[in-house]
Motif scaffolding. Structure first.
Motif, PDB file in Angstrom:
ATOM      1  N   MET A   1       9.929 -19.553  39.456  1.00  0.00           N
ATOM      2  CA  MET A   1      11.373 -19.609  39.403  1.00  0.00           C
ATOM      3  C   MET A   1      11.856 -18.232  38.955  1.00  0.00           C
ATOM      4  O   MET A   1      11.364 -17.666  37.999  1.00  0.00           O
ATOM      5  CB  MET A   1      11.796 -20.702  38.421  1.00  0.00           C
ATOM      6  CG  MET A   1      13.249 -20.868  38.342  1.00  0.00           C
ATOM      7  SD  MET A   1      13.919 -22.261  37.364  1.00  0.00           S
ATOM      8  CE  MET A   1      12.615 -23.239  36.811  1.00  0.00           C
ATOM      9  N   SER A   2      12.852 -17.726  39.652  1.00  0.00           N
ATOM     10  CA  SER A   2      13.357 -16.399  39.314  1.00  0.00           C
ATOM     11  C   SER A   2      14.233 -16.464  38.070  1.00  0.00           C
ATOM     12  O   SER A   2      14.717 -17.527  37.678  1.00  0.00           O
ATOM     13  CB  SER A   2      14.146 -15.818  40.485  1.00  0.00           C
ATOM     14  OG  SER A   2      15.377 -16.492  40.607  1.00  0.00           O
ATOM     15  N   ASP A   3      14.407 -15.310  37.467  1.00  0.00           N
ATOM     16  CA  ASP A   3      15.253 -15.243  36.282  1.00  0.00           C
ATOM     17  C   ASP A   3      16.691 -15.661  36.598  1.00  0.00           C
ATOM     18  O   ASP A   3      17.340 -16.322  35.799  1.00  0.00           O
ATOM     19  CB  ASP A   3      15.252 -13.824  35.704  1.00  0.00           C
ATOM     20  CG  ASP A   3      13.953 -13.493  34.992  1.00  0.00           C
ATOM     21  OD1 ASP A   3      13.222 -14.436  34.624  1.00  0.00           O
ATOM     22  OD2 ASP A   3      13.679 -12.298  34.801  1.00  0.00           O
ATOM     23  N   GLN A   4      17.164 -15.278  37.781  1.00  0.00           N
ATOM     24  CA  GLN A   4      18.537 -15.617  38.156  1.00  0.00           C
ATOM     25  C   GLN A   4      18.693 -17.131  38.291  1.00  0.00           C
ATOM     26  O   GLN A   4      19.675 -17.706  37.813  1.00  0.00           O
ATOM     27  CB  GLN A   4      18.931 -14.926  39.455  1.00  0.00           C
ATOM     28  CG  GLN A   4      20.377 -15.216  39.837  1.00  0.00           C
ATOM     29  CD  GLN A   4      20.806 -14.443  41.079  1.00  0.00           C
ATOM     30  OE1 GLN A   4      20.055 -13.632  41.598  1.00  0.00           O
ATOM     31  NE2 GLN A   4      22.000 -14.703  41.526  1.00  0.00           N
ATOM     32  N   THR A   5      17.741 -17.775  38.919  1.00  0.00           N
ATOM     33  CA  THR A   5      17.802 -19.228  39.086  1.00  0.00           C
ATOM     34  C   THR A   5      17.759 -19.918  37.727  1.00  0.00           C
ATOM     35  O   THR A   5      18.507 -20.867  37.469  1.00  0.00           O
ATOM     36  CB  THR A   5      16.633 -19.719  39.952  1.00  0.00           C
ATOM     37  OG1 THR A   5      16.656 -19.029  41.196  1.00  0.00           O
ATOM     38  CG2 THR A   5      16.701 -21.214  40.189  1.00  0.00           C
ATOM     39  N   HIS A   6      16.902 -19.422  36.863  1.00  0.00           N
ATOM     40  CA  HIS A   6      16.799 -19.988  35.518  1.00  0.00           C
ATOM     41  C   HIS A   6      18.130 -19.854  34.770  1.00  0.00           C
ATOM     42  O   HIS A   6      18.591 -20.802  34.122  1.00  0.00           O
ATOM     43  CB  HIS A   6      15.674 -19.289  34.755  1.00  0.00           C
ATOM     44  CG  HIS A   6      15.519 -19.773  33.357  1.00  0.00           C
ATOM     45  ND1 HIS A   6      15.020 -21.031  33.051  1.00  0.00           N
ATOM     46  CD2 HIS A   6      15.801 -19.183  32.175  1.00  0.00           C
ATOM     47  CE1 HIS A   6      15.018 -21.184  31.745  1.00  0.00           C
ATOM     48  NE2 HIS A   6      15.472 -20.072  31.182  1.00  0.00           N
ATOM     49  N   LEU A   7      18.752 -18.687  34.867  1.00  0.00           N
ATOM     50  CA  LEU A   7      20.043 -18.467  34.217  1.00  0.00           C
ATOM     51  C   LEU A   7      21.131 -19.356  34.801  1.00  0.00           C
ATOM     52  O   LEU A   7      21.975 -19.891  34.076  1.00  0.00           O
ATOM     53  CB  LEU A   7      20.443 -16.999  34.300  1.00  0.00           C
ATOM     54  CG  LEU A   7      19.600 -16.033  33.456  1.00  0.00           C
ATOM     55  CD1 LEU A   7      20.007 -14.593  33.751  1.00  0.00           C
ATOM     56  CD2 LEU A   7      19.727 -16.348  31.981  1.00  0.00           C
ATOM     57  N   GLU A   8      21.126 -19.521  36.116  1.00  0.00           N
ATOM     58  CA  GLU A   8      22.122 -20.381  36.765  1.00  0.00           C
ATOM     59  C   GLU A   8      21.966 -21.831  36.299  1.00  0.00           C
ATOM     60  O   GLU A   8      22.957 -22.523  36.054  1.00  0.00           O
ATOM     61  CB  GLU A   8      22.003 -20.282  38.279  1.00  0.00           C
ATOM     62  CG  GLU A   8      22.493 -18.963  38.842  1.00  0.00           C
ATOM     63  CD  GLU A   8      22.231 -18.818  40.343  1.00  0.00           C
ATOM     64  OE1 GLU A   8      21.515 -19.685  40.917  1.00  0.00           O
ATOM     65  OE2 GLU A   8      22.727 -17.849  40.919  1.00  0.00           O
ATOM     66  N   GLU A   9      20.712 -22.285  36.175  1.00  0.00           N
ATOM     67  CA  GLU A   9      20.477 -23.647  35.698  1.00  0.00           C
ATOM     68  C   GLU A   9      20.941 -23.799  34.256  1.00  0.00           C
ATOM     69  O   GLU A   9      21.538 -24.811  33.886  1.00  0.00           O
ATOM     70  CB  GLU A   9      18.993 -23.994  35.804  1.00  0.00           C
ATOM     71  CG  GLU A   9      18.520 -24.224  37.222  1.00  0.00           C
ATOM     72  CD  GLU A   9      17.030 -24.513  37.295  1.00  0.00           C
ATOM     73  OE1 GLU A   9      16.359 -24.547  36.236  1.00  0.00           O
ATOM     74  OE2 GLU A   9      16.542 -24.705  38.413  1.00  0.00           O
ATOM     75  N   LYS A  10      20.663 -22.804  33.458  1.00  0.00           N
ATOM     76  CA  LYS A  10      21.071 -22.844  32.063  1.00  0.00           C
ATOM     77  C   LYS A  10      22.593 -22.865  31.941  1.00  0.00           C
ATOM     78  O   LYS A  10      23.161 -23.618  31.138  1.00  0.00           O
ATOM     79  CB  LYS A  10      20.492 -21.646  31.316  1.00  0.00           C
ATOM     80  CG  LYS A  10      20.607 -21.756  29.832  1.00  0.00           C
ATOM     81  CD  LYS A  10      19.711 -20.745  29.157  1.00  0.00           C
ATOM     82  CE  LYS A  10      19.239 -21.355  27.880  1.00  0.00           C
ATOM     83  NZ  LYS A  10      17.906 -21.052  27.518  1.00  0.00           N
ATOM     84  N   ILE A  11      23.276 -22.051  32.734  1.00  0.00           N
ATOM     85  CA  ILE A  11      24.740 -22.025  32.725  1.00  0.00           C
ATOM     86  C   ILE A  11      25.300 -23.374  33.167  1.00  0.00           C
ATOM     87  O   ILE A  11      26.252 -23.885  32.573  1.00  0.00           O
ATOM     88  CB  ILE A  11      25.279 -20.875  33.605  1.00  0.00           C
ATOM     89  CG1 ILE A  11      24.998 -19.535  32.919  1.00  0.00           C
ATOM     90  CG2 ILE A  11      26.766 -21.040  33.872  1.00  0.00           C
ATOM     91  CD1 ILE A  11      25.287 -18.329  33.785  1.00  0.00           C
ATOM     92  N   ALA A  12      24.708 -23.969  34.190  1.00  0.00           N
ATOM     93  CA  ALA A  12      25.168 -25.278  34.665  1.00  0.00           C
ATOM     94  C   ALA A  12      24.993 -26.333  33.570  1.00  0.00           C
ATOM     95  O   ALA A  12      25.886 -27.162  33.340  1.00  0.00           O
ATOM     96  CB  ALA A  12      24.403 -25.680  35.919  1.00  0.00           C
ATOM     97  N   HIS A  13      23.859 -26.288  32.895  1.00  0.00           N
ATOM     98  CA  HIS A  13      23.608 -27.237  31.815  1.00  0.00           C
ATOM     99  C   HIS A  13      24.610 -27.035  30.674  1.00  0.00           C
ATOM    100  O   HIS A  13      25.182 -28.001  30.154  1.00  0.00           O
ATOM    101  CB  HIS A  13      22.178 -27.073  31.292  1.00  0.00           C
ATOM    102  CG  HIS A  13      21.872 -27.904  30.100  1.00  0.00           C
ATOM    103  ND1 HIS A  13      21.738 -29.277  30.153  1.00  0.00           N
ATOM    104  CD2 HIS A  13      21.694 -27.569  28.801  1.00  0.00           C
ATOM    105  CE1 HIS A  13      21.504 -29.739  28.941  1.00  0.00           C
ATOM    106  NE2 HIS A  13      21.455 -28.715  28.101  1.00  0.00           N
TER     107      HIS A  13
END
Length: 67
Positions: A1-13
């Protein structure tokens, strides 16, 4: 998982969590308002009962004995 995807998931959460907390706070604000109103009504009712029981003025309106 890319850092960007991880950040997007975290922001959504975090966004979902903030929305949920906002709803909870709004509900609690309404409940506090209703309870404050009820307490005020009960205090008025009790003051009226004290006055009707023969007191010259409600106990809450009397100065303490040390005054």
């Amino acid at each position: 998982m890319s850092d960007q995807t991880h950040l997007e998931e975290k922001i959504a959460h975090l966004t979902r969590t903030v929305d949920e907390l906002s709803d909870i706070v709004a509900r609690q604000e309404g409940e506090i308002s209703r309870l404050t109103h009820r307490v005020a009504m009960l205090m008025e009712r009790e003051a009226s009962r004290e006055y009707d029981a023969g007191g010259s003025s409600p106990l809450a309106d009397q100065k303490p004995p040390h005054w």
